[in-house]
Design a protein around this motif. Sequence first.
Motif, PDB file in Angstrom:
ATOM      1  N   TYR A   1       6.847  -5.443  -7.514  1.00  0.00           N
ATOM      2  CA  TYR A   1       8.099  -5.132  -8.208  1.00  0.00           C
ATOM      3  C   TYR A   1       7.999  -3.884  -9.083  1.00  0.00           C
ATOM      4  CZ  TYR A   1      10.331  -9.512  -6.819  1.00  0.00           C
ATOM      5  OH  TYR A   1      10.901 -10.529  -6.092  1.00  0.00           O
ATOM      6  N   SER A   2       6.901  -3.724  -9.784  1.00  0.00           N
ATOM      7  CA  SER A   2       6.780  -2.594 -10.707  1.00  0.00           C
ATOM      8  C   SER A   2       6.657  -1.255  -9.982  1.00  0.00           C
ATOM      9  CB  SER A   2       5.571  -2.798 -11.627  1.00  0.00           C
ATOM     10  OG  SER A   2       4.376  -2.853 -10.865  1.00  0.00           O
ATOM     11  N   ARG A   3       6.469  -1.294  -8.660  1.00  0.00           N
ATOM     12  CA  ARG A   3       6.361  -0.061  -7.875  1.00  0.00           C
ATOM     13  C   ARG A   3       7.660   0.244  -7.127  1.00  0.00           C
ATOM     14  NH1 ARG A   3       0.545  -2.143  -5.650  1.00  0.00           N
ATOM     15  NH2 ARG A   3      -0.601  -1.895  -7.622  1.00  0.00           N
ATOM     16  N   ILE A   4       8.675  -0.556  -7.374  1.00  0.00           N
ATOM     17  CA  ILE A   4       9.976  -0.349  -6.750  1.00  0.00           C
ATOM     18  C   ILE A   4      10.915   0.281  -7.769  1.00  0.00           C
ATOM     19  CG2 ILE A   4      11.952  -1.464  -5.647  1.00  0.00           C
ATOM     20  CD1 ILE A   4      10.043  -3.779  -4.921  1.00  0.00           C
TER      21      ILE A   4
ATOM     22  N   VAL B   1      11.523  -4.068 -11.651  1.00  0.00           N
ATOM     23  CA  VAL B   1      12.331  -3.103 -10.908  1.00  0.00           C
ATOM     24  C   VAL B   1      13.229  -2.336 -11.865  1.00  0.00           C
ATOM     25  CG1 VAL B   1      14.005  -2.786  -9.055  1.00  0.00           C
ATOM     26  CG2 VAL B   1      12.328  -4.621  -8.904  1.00  0.00           C
ATOM     27  N   SER B   2      13.313  -1.032 -11.692  1.00  0.00           N
ATOM     28  CA  SER B   2      14.135  -0.211 -12.594  1.00  0.00           C
ATOM     29  C   SER B   2      15.622  -0.398 -12.342  1.00  0.00           C
ATOM     30  CB  SER B   2      13.772   1.269 -12.434  1.00  0.00           C
ATOM     31  OG  SER B   2      12.411   1.494 -12.707  1.00  0.00           O
ATOM     32  N   THR B   3      16.028  -0.332 -11.077  1.00  0.00           N
ATOM     33  CA  THR B   3      17.443  -0.388 -10.713  1.00  0.00           C
ATOM     34  C   THR B   3      17.650  -1.426  -9.622  1.00  0.00           C
ATOM     35  OG1 THR B   3      17.792   1.941 -11.255  1.00  0.00           O
ATOM     36  CG2 THR B   3      19.384   0.925  -9.768  1.00  0.00           C
ATOM     37  N   VAL B   4      18.631  -2.293  -9.828  1.00  0.00           N
ATOM     38  CA  VAL B   4      18.942  -3.340  -8.855  1.00  0.00           C
ATOM     39  C   VAL B   4      20.354  -3.118  -8.339  1.00  0.00           C
ATOM     40  CG1 VAL B   4      19.152  -5.820  -8.430  1.00  0.00           C
ATOM     41  CG2 VAL B   4      17.444  -4.965 -10.067  1.00  0.00           C
ATOM     42  N   ILE B   5      20.496  -3.080  -7.017  1.00  0.00           N
ATOM     43  CA  ILE B   5      21.803  -2.924  -6.378  1.00  0.00           C
ATOM     44  C   ILE B   5      21.991  -4.113  -5.450  1.00  0.00           C
ATOM     45  CG2 ILE B   5      23.213  -1.495  -4.852  1.00  0.00           C
ATOM     46  CD1 ILE B   5      21.577   0.927  -5.808  1.00  0.00           C
ATOM     47  N   VAL B   6      22.970  -4.967  -5.745  1.00  0.00           N
ATOM     48  CA  VAL B   6      23.218  -6.164  -4.943  1.00  0.00           C
ATOM     49  C   VAL B   6      24.462  -5.930  -4.100  1.00  0.00           C
ATOM     50  CG1 VAL B   6      23.606  -8.645  -4.937  1.00  0.00           C
ATOM     51  CG2 VAL B   6      22.187  -7.618  -6.729  1.00  0.00           C
TER      52      VAL B   6
ATOM     53  N   LEU C   1       0.827  -1.208   0.000  1.00  0.00           N
ATOM     54  CA  LEU C   1       0.000   0.000   0.000  1.00  0.00           C
ATOM     55  C   LEU C   1       0.861   1.257   0.000  1.00  0.00           C
ATOM     56  CD1 LEU C   1      -2.741  -1.049   2.589  1.00  0.00           C
ATOM     57  CD2 LEU C   1      -3.068  -0.714   0.125  1.00  0.00           C
ATOM     58  N   ALA C   2       1.930   1.238   0.770  1.00  0.00           N
ATOM     59  CA  ALA C   2       2.814   2.401   0.840  1.00  0.00           C
ATOM     60  C   ALA C   2       3.535   2.624  -0.486  1.00  0.00           C
ATOM     61  CB  ALA C   2       3.824   2.219   1.967  1.00  0.00           C
ATOM     62  N   ALA C   3       3.970   1.538  -1.119  1.00  0.00           N
ATOM     63  CA  ALA C   3       4.639   1.666  -2.417  1.00  0.00           C
ATOM     64  C   ALA C   3       3.690   2.244  -3.458  1.00  0.00           C
ATOM     65  CB  ALA C   3       5.171   0.308  -2.865  1.00  0.00           C
ATOM     66  N   GLN C   4       2.432   1.813  -3.418  1.00  0.00           N
ATOM     67  CA  GLN C   4       1.442   2.347  -4.353  1.00  0.00           C
ATOM     68  C   GLN C   4       1.202   3.827  -4.096  1.00  0.00           C
ATOM     69  OE1 GLN C   4      -0.230   0.986  -7.112  1.00  0.00           O
ATOM     70  NE2 GLN C   4      -0.656   3.178  -7.287  1.00  0.00           N
ATOM     71  N   ALA C   5       1.139   4.224  -2.830  1.00  0.00           N
ATOM     72  CA  ALA C   5       0.947   5.630  -2.493  1.00  0.00           C
ATOM     73  C   ALA C   5       2.101   6.483  -3.013  1.00  0.00           C
ATOM     74  CB  ALA C   5       0.804   5.796  -0.982  1.00  0.00           C
ATOM     75  N   ALA C   6       3.328   5.997  -2.830  1.00  0.00           N
ATOM     76  CA  ALA C   6       4.492   6.739  -3.316  1.00  0.00           C
ATOM     77  C   ALA C   6       4.500   6.786  -4.839  1.00  0.00           C
ATOM     78  CB  ALA C   6       5.778   6.096  -2.794  1.00  0.00           C
ATOM     79  N   HIS C   7       4.178   5.651  -5.465  1.00  0.00           N
ATOM     80  CA  HIS C   7       4.142   5.577  -6.925  1.00  0.00           C
ATOM     81  C   HIS C   7       3.142   6.589  -7.477  1.00  0.00           C
ATOM     82  CE1 HIS C   7       4.875   3.484 -10.720  1.00  0.00           C
ATOM     83  NE2 HIS C   7       3.570   3.450 -10.932  1.00  0.00           N
ATOM     84  N   SER C   8       1.980   6.682  -6.854  1.00  0.00           N
ATOM     85  CA  SER C   8       0.946   7.622  -7.298  1.00  0.00           C
ATOM     86  C   SER C   8       1.382   9.071  -7.107  1.00  0.00           C
ATOM     87  CB  SER C   8      -0.352   7.367  -6.530  1.00  0.00           C
ATOM     88  OG  SER C   8      -0.848   6.072  -6.788  1.00  0.00           O
ATOM     89  N   ALA C   9       2.208   9.315  -6.071  1.00  0.00           N
ATOM     90  CA  ALA C   9       2.682  10.669  -5.784  1.00  0.00           C
ATOM     91  C   ALA C   9       3.942  11.036  -6.572  1.00  0.00           C
ATOM     92  CB  ALA C   9       2.958  10.816  -4.292  1.00  0.00           C
ATOM     93  N   GLY C  10       4.449  10.099  -7.378  1.00  0.00           N
ATOM     94  CA  GLY C  10       5.659  10.360  -8.160  1.00  0.00           C
ATOM     95  C   GLY C  10       6.926  10.380  -7.330  1.00  0.00           C
ATOM     96  N   VAL C  11       6.917   9.670  -6.193  1.00  0.00           N
ATOM     97  CA  VAL C  11       8.077   9.635  -5.298  1.00  0.00           C
ATOM     98  C   VAL C  11       8.811   8.304  -5.490  1.00  0.00           C
ATOM     99  CG1 VAL C  11       8.839   9.632  -2.891  1.00  0.00           C
ATOM    100  CG2 VAL C  11       6.969  11.138  -3.616  1.00  0.00           C
ATOM    101  N   PRO C  12      10.115   8.325  -5.770  1.00  0.00           N
ATOM    102  CA  PRO C  12      10.859   7.078  -5.950  1.00  0.00           C
ATOM    103  C   PRO C  12      10.828   6.201  -4.700  1.00  0.00           C
ATOM    104  CG  PRO C  12      12.141   8.960  -6.722  1.00  0.00           C
ATOM    105  CD  PRO C  12      10.950   9.512  -6.005  1.00  0.00           C
ATOM    106  N   VAL C  13      10.683   4.896  -4.910  1.00  0.00           N
ATOM    107  CA  VAL C  13      10.663   3.930  -3.820  1.00  0.00           C
ATOM    108  C   VAL C  13      11.981   3.165  -3.808  1.00  0.00           C
ATOM    109  CG1 VAL C  13       9.576   1.829  -2.917  1.00  0.00           C
ATOM    110  CG2 VAL C  13       8.160   3.674  -3.879  1.00  0.00           C
ATOM    111  N   ILE C  14      12.658   3.189  -2.653  1.00  0.00           N
ATOM    112  CA  ILE C  14      13.890   2.420  -2.458  1.00  0.00           C
ATOM    113  C   ILE C  14      13.583   1.351  -1.425  1.00  0.00           C
ATOM    114  CG2 ILE C  14      16.311   2.476  -1.764  1.00  0.00           C
ATOM    115  CD1 ILE C  14      16.369   5.435  -2.536  1.00  0.00           C
TER     116      ILE C  14
END
Length: 310
Positions: free
Chosen positions: A175-178, A214-219, A148-161
């Motif tokens: 995944y598509s919201r990260i 996911v757009s960017t993956v950091i391992v 739910l939080a990822a969706q809220a950020a996605h809707s607000a145009g805020v990057p999710v890490i």
Amino acid sequence: MKPIIVFGSINMDLVAKTPRLPVAGETIKGDEFFTAGGGKGANQAVAAARLGISTQIVGRLGNDDFGRQLLRHLQAAGVQTDGVLVDEATSSGVAVITVDDAGENNIIIIAGANGRLNETDVERLRSKLPGAAALLMQLEIPMTTVQLAAQAAHSAGVPVILDPAPAQDIPDELYSRIDIITPNQLEASQLVGFPVDGEEAAAKASAELQQRGVSTVIVKLGDRGVFCATAEETFFVPAFSVQAVDTVAAGDAFNGALAVALAQGRSLREAVVWGAAAGALSATKAGAQPSLPDRKTFETFLKERGVGIC
């Protein structure tokens, strides 16, 4: 600079130091015991705030002595805590941590108030998202609430890490919201179903996670370094060599510094270097939040290693 918002766990860490980690059924003597502010959400908030950026946390504490201490710890570090709810129905979260002489650890988490985060907490988060540089999250709170939080950020145009820790399966639709996911090698292995034990395997795992959305993956590969993959490029950042004392908050330090660098307009490569440096510095001190560096210490560390900060 735009502020960083953290949505996640706040724990009191109960830390035992031992020469080595016990095996199943074994009793060994410890060397030291202490308590310290922890929880991956709170750690990331403190990591960012100490590096000089406006940082807010949204989470829950119990109405107990641990909760009151944890709130003071966050405020003393410069974290804005008006988004923290005191939950009268449960206790504050606790983590029982054992750390050996090599700095390795094992951790048991009792969620407490962290396990009760729900859509009402997401509504409090939603009001803080406009104008934020990034939303940092972890998996020490219910997965449905993370979604739910990822969706809220996605809707607000805020990057999710997202730091996918503790290791667990992630629903396909998340995944598509990260925007950026930052697993360590064990967490990456859990997500993709094969061992991620080096740069080549990290590249394969990154490609799999990108296919999921996911757009960017950091391992994070521990003392070997960090592998990063975007749609445009892949690169590897070697680890900074330090004498590890306690690696408990190293991943949280990484994510906090990564977010700060990006909020300052630095390149992704610079941001990954910043994350690696903060994680290395954190590992040189005991405790979670006590180990997180302030801006002066961090800048000195980078300068001594020839890393520009202008």
